[in-house]
Design an enzyme around this catalytic site. Structure first.
Site, PDB file in Angstrom:
ATOM      1  N   ASN A  31       1.119  -1.398   0.074  1.00 32.71           N
ATOM      2  CA  ASN A  31       0.176  -0.123  -0.050  1.00 32.71           C
ATOM      3  C   ASN A  31       0.719   1.212  -0.092  1.00 32.71           C
ATOM      4  O   ASN A  31       0.593   2.331  -0.376  1.00 32.71           O
ATOM      5  CB  ASN A  31      -1.046   0.030   1.250  1.00 32.71           C
ATOM      6  CG  ASN A  31      -0.204  -0.104   2.552  1.00 32.71           C
ATOM      7  OD1 ASN A  31       0.805  -0.932   2.533  1.00 32.71           O
ATOM      8  ND2 ASN A  31      -0.641   0.385   3.584  1.00 32.71           N
ATOM      9  N   ARG A  32       2.149   1.151   0.293  1.00 33.80           N
ATOM     10  CA  ARG A  32       2.912   2.344   0.280  1.00 33.80           C
ATOM     11  C   ARG A  32       4.389   1.960   0.317  1.00 33.80           C
ATOM     12  O   ARG A  32       4.961   0.819   0.357  1.00 33.80           O
ATOM     13  CB  ARG A  32       2.702   3.320   1.349  1.00 33.80           C
ATOM     14  CG  ARG A  32       3.048   2.688   2.891  1.00 33.80           C
ATOM     15  CD  ARG A  32       2.623   3.580   3.901  1.00 33.80           C
ATOM     16  NE  ARG A  32       2.780   2.873   5.233  1.00 33.80           N
ATOM     17  CZ  ARG A  32       3.508   2.837   6.170  1.00 33.80           C
ATOM     18  NH1 ARG A  32       4.408   3.828   5.864  1.00 33.80           N
ATOM     19  NH2 ARG A  32       3.411   2.408   7.277  1.00 33.80           N
ATOM     20  N   GLY A  33       5.448   2.997   0.082  1.00 32.37           N
ATOM     21  CA  GLY A  33       6.855   2.946   0.045  1.00 32.37           C
ATOM     22  C   GLY A  33       7.292   1.792  -1.277  1.00 32.37           C
ATOM     23  O   GLY A  33       6.776   1.770  -2.308  1.00 32.37           O
ATOM     24  N   GLY A  97       7.461  -4.724   6.609  1.00 31.87           N
ATOM     25  CA  GLY A  97       8.342  -4.911   7.554  1.00 31.87           C
ATOM     26  C   GLY A  97       8.452  -3.528   8.338  1.00 31.87           C
ATOM     27  O   GLY A  97       7.851  -2.567   8.075  1.00 31.87           O
ATOM     28  N   TYR A 160      16.220  -5.638  14.165  1.00 30.86           N
ATOM     29  CA  TYR A 160      15.952  -5.210  12.678  1.00 30.86           C
ATOM     30  C   TYR A 160      16.865  -6.004  11.869  1.00 30.86           C
ATOM     31  O   TYR A 160      16.627  -6.876  11.022  1.00 30.86           O
ATOM     32  CB  TYR A 160      15.830  -3.863  12.313  1.00 30.86           C
ATOM     33  CG  TYR A 160      15.422  -3.363  10.754  1.00 30.86           C
ATOM     34  CD1 TYR A 160      14.295  -3.541  10.326  1.00 30.86           C
ATOM     35  CD2 TYR A 160      16.727  -3.138   9.904  1.00 30.86           C
ATOM     36  CE1 TYR A 160      14.074  -3.399   8.809  1.00 30.86           C
ATOM     37  CE2 TYR A 160      16.318  -2.819   8.514  1.00 30.86           C
ATOM     38  CZ  TYR A 160      14.964  -2.980   8.051  1.00 30.86           C
ATOM     39  OH  TYR A 160      14.773  -2.760   6.777  1.00 30.86           O
ATOM     40  N   LYS A 164      16.264  -9.299   9.554  1.00 31.37           N
ATOM     41  CA  LYS A 164      16.648  -9.317   8.082  1.00 31.37           C
ATOM     42  C   LYS A 164      17.797 -10.132   7.805  1.00 31.37           C
ATOM     43  O   LYS A 164      17.710 -10.731   6.542  1.00 31.37           O
ATOM     44  CB  LYS A 164      17.169  -7.780   7.598  1.00 31.37           C
ATOM     45  CG  LYS A 164      15.953  -6.962   7.809  1.00 31.37           C
ATOM     46  CD  LYS A 164      14.792  -7.115   6.784  1.00 31.37           C
ATOM     47  CE  LYS A 164      13.774  -5.996   6.818  1.00 31.37           C
ATOM     48  NZ  LYS A 164      12.742  -6.414   6.179  1.00 31.37           N
TER      49      LYS A 164
HETATM   50  N1  LIG Z   1      13.227   2.210   3.098  1.00 27.38           N
HETATM   51  C1  LIG Z   1      14.323   1.545   3.163  1.00 27.38           C
HETATM   52  O1  LIG Z   1      15.641   2.114   3.223  1.00 27.38           O
HETATM   53  C2  LIG Z   1      14.712   0.137   3.381  1.00 27.38           C
HETATM   54  C3  LIG Z   1      15.920  -0.433   3.258  1.00 27.38           C
HETATM   55  C4  LIG Z   1      16.311  -1.707   3.176  1.00 27.38           C
HETATM   56  C5  LIG Z   1      15.009  -2.613   3.464  1.00 27.38           C
HETATM   57  N2  LIG Z   1      13.642  -1.989   3.556  1.00 27.38           N
HETATM   58  C6  LIG Z   1      12.674  -2.847   3.561  1.00 27.38           C
HETATM   59  O2  LIG Z   1      11.708  -2.706   2.853  1.00 27.38           O
HETATM   60  C7  LIG Z   1      10.426  -2.877   3.042  1.00 27.38           C
HETATM   61  C8  LIG Z   1       9.380  -1.898   2.638  1.00 27.38           C
HETATM   62  O3  LIG Z   1      10.134  -0.614   3.473  1.00 27.38           O
HETATM   63  P1  LIG Z   1       9.571   0.696   3.025  1.00 27.38           P
HETATM   64  O4  LIG Z   1      10.583   1.681   3.319  1.00 27.38           O
HETATM   65  O5  LIG Z   1       8.499   0.880   1.975  1.00 27.38           O
HETATM   66  O6  LIG Z   1       8.686   0.844   4.722  1.00 27.38           O
HETATM   67  P2  LIG Z   1       7.209   1.800   5.057  1.00 27.38           P
HETATM   68  O7  LIG Z   1       7.058   2.775   3.838  1.00 27.38           O
HETATM   69  O8  LIG Z   1       7.662   1.990   6.142  1.00 27.38           O
HETATM   70  O9  LIG Z   1       6.068   0.692   4.577  1.00 27.38           O
HETATM   71  C9  LIG Z   1       6.229  -0.555   5.432  1.00 27.38           C
HETATM   72  C10 LIG Z   1       4.904  -1.546   4.760  1.00 27.38           C
HETATM   73  O10 LIG Z   1       4.970  -2.734   5.437  1.00 27.38           O
HETATM   74  C11 LIG Z   1       3.655  -2.766   6.041  1.00 27.38           C
HETATM   75  N3  LIG Z   1       3.621  -3.499   7.105  1.00 27.38           N
HETATM   76  C12 LIG Z   1       4.449  -3.092   8.385  1.00 27.38           C
HETATM   77  N4  LIG Z   1       3.989  -4.029   9.374  1.00 27.38           N
HETATM   78  C13 LIG Z   1       2.971  -4.799   8.931  1.00 27.38           C
HETATM   79  C14 LIG Z   1       2.269  -5.885   9.388  1.00 27.38           C
HETATM   80  N5  LIG Z   1       2.310  -6.388  10.736  1.00 27.38           N
HETATM   81  N6  LIG Z   1       1.117  -6.233   8.423  1.00 27.38           N
HETATM   82  C15 LIG Z   1       1.096  -6.196   7.261  1.00 27.38           C
HETATM   83  N7  LIG Z   1       1.719  -5.007   6.825  1.00 27.38           N
HETATM   84  C16 LIG Z   1       2.830  -4.555   7.745  1.00 27.38           C
HETATM   85  C17 LIG Z   1       3.281  -1.399   6.185  1.00 27.38           C
HETATM   86  O11 LIG Z   1       1.768  -1.331   6.251  1.00 27.38           O
HETATM   87  P3  LIG Z   1       0.881  -0.176   6.918  1.00 27.38           P
HETATM   88  O12 LIG Z   1       0.679   0.845   5.830  1.00 27.38           O
HETATM   89  O13 LIG Z   1      -0.249  -0.928   7.348  1.00 27.38           O
HETATM   90  O14 LIG Z   1       2.016   0.561   8.157  1.00 27.38           O
HETATM   91  C18 LIG Z   1       3.665  -0.650   4.819  1.00 27.38           C
HETATM   92  O15 LIG Z   1       3.094  -0.863   3.702  1.00 27.38           O
HETATM   93  C19 LIG Z   1      10.450  -3.478   4.390  1.00 27.38           C
HETATM   94  O16 LIG Z   1      10.677  -4.745   4.892  1.00 27.38           O
HETATM   95  C20 LIG Z   1      11.871  -2.725   4.986  1.00 27.38           C
HETATM   96  O17 LIG Z   1      12.572  -3.429   5.992  1.00 27.38           O
HETATM   97  C21 LIG Z   1      13.615  -0.494   3.473  1.00 27.38           C
END
Ligand SMILES: NC(=O)c1ccc[n+]([C@@H]2O[C@H](COP(=O)([O-])OP(=O)(O)OC[C@H]3O[C@@H](n4cnc5c(N)ncnc54)[C@H](OP(=O)(O)O)[C@@H]3O)[C@@H](O)[C@H]2O)c1
Length: 254
Positions: A31-33, A97, A160, A164
């Protein structure tokens, strides 16, 4: 002659010419990101894309199913709805995550467990459920979204990073367990990506991170999505158990 071309023809004979044009794809946290960029990439290619969301109004253009991946019953209900509307999930992207950063001495057991329960056990829940249909179909693609932090470590992110890093052992075990069933398990390890998760960082932290990235910038979510899409494509048919960094060079050598 047993050259590469012949082996590929054999692959096609055994497994069929590849995925049909429109596959049933599930992206958790789509739904986002990063998840939303991944969902868009598959939808633009013509796949039927389901996304999970927990609250608020999900983005249009997808089958949005309400699901908290820490709850096995919600995961079951989400799959039932997806199977009814799109058929069994053929491509699963376990992307959802969370972070709950804290130095070890101040990190509560609750904060440690909550991050593991979402990032690692939550991924176990959705992968296990997807596997049912993939085993039946005798094919499937699973991509787990890890992080450069799982390989490099990061002060203040022990929970975290552990979650991971755990995804790597999880995916590689399943690659061995289910390779003979024509199901691939790969891990994408993004570096720092411009999303809500990193917006929480201070300007000082952002500048310091960027100074360590050889490409000298954050990634855009679409740059992660492109690699995920590749791993789910026919072009990646012989890749399993891989950990692909998409990190601007930040994690080189790990
Ligand atoms: N951003 C970075 O720099 C980065 C770097 C490396 C890895 N990652 C990984 O990439 C993935 C996406 O990250 P992002 O940056 O897009 O993060 P984000 O914008 O914070 O989005 C997190 C997503 O995970 C969902 N989520 C969290 N807890 C949940 C649960 N218990 N059940 C179902 N959905 C859940 C959230 O849903 P809601 O909208 O309902 O909260 C949201 O859609 C994550 O696994 C993160 O660890 C991110």
């Amino acid at each position: 002659m047993a050259d590469g071309t012949d082996r590929f023809s054999t692959y096609q004979t055994v497994h069929g010419k590849g995925d049909p044009l429109s596959r049933s794809v599930l992206v958790t946290g789509g739904n986002r990101g990063i998840g939303l960029a991944i969902a868009r990439a598959f939808a633009e290619a013509g796949d039927k894309v389901a996304i999970t969301y927990r609250s608020g109004e999900p983005p249009a253009g997808f089958l949005a199913v309400k699901c908290d991946i820490t709850d096995t019953e919600q995961v079951e209900q989400a799959y039932k709805e997806i199977e009814e509307k799109h058929g069994p999930v053929e491509v699963l992207v376990a992307n959802a995550g969370v972070t709950k950063d804290q130095l070890l001495m101040r990190m509560s057991e609750e904060d440690f467990s909550a991050v593991l329960d979402t990032n690692l056990t939550g991924t176990f829940r959705v992968v296990k459920r997807a596997n049912r249909g993939m085993l039946r179909a005798k094919k499937g693609r699973v991509v787990l979204i890890s992080s450069v932090v799982g390989l490099l470590g990061s002060a203040g992110q022990a929970n975290y990073a552990a979650s991971k890093a755990g995804l790597v052992g999880f995916a590689r075990s399943l690659a061995r367990e289910l390779g003979s069933r024509n199901i691939t398990f790969n891990v994408v390890a993004p570096g720092f990506v411009d999303t809500d998760m990193t917006k929480a960082l201070t300007e000082e932290q952002r500048t310091s991170i960027v100074s360590q990235v050889p490409l000298g910038r954050y990634a855009q979510p679409e740059e992660i999505a492109a690699t995920v899409k590749f791993l789910a494509s026919d072009d990646a048919s012989y890749i399993t158990g891989a950990v692909i960094p998409v990190d601007g060079g930040l994690g080189m050598g790990h």
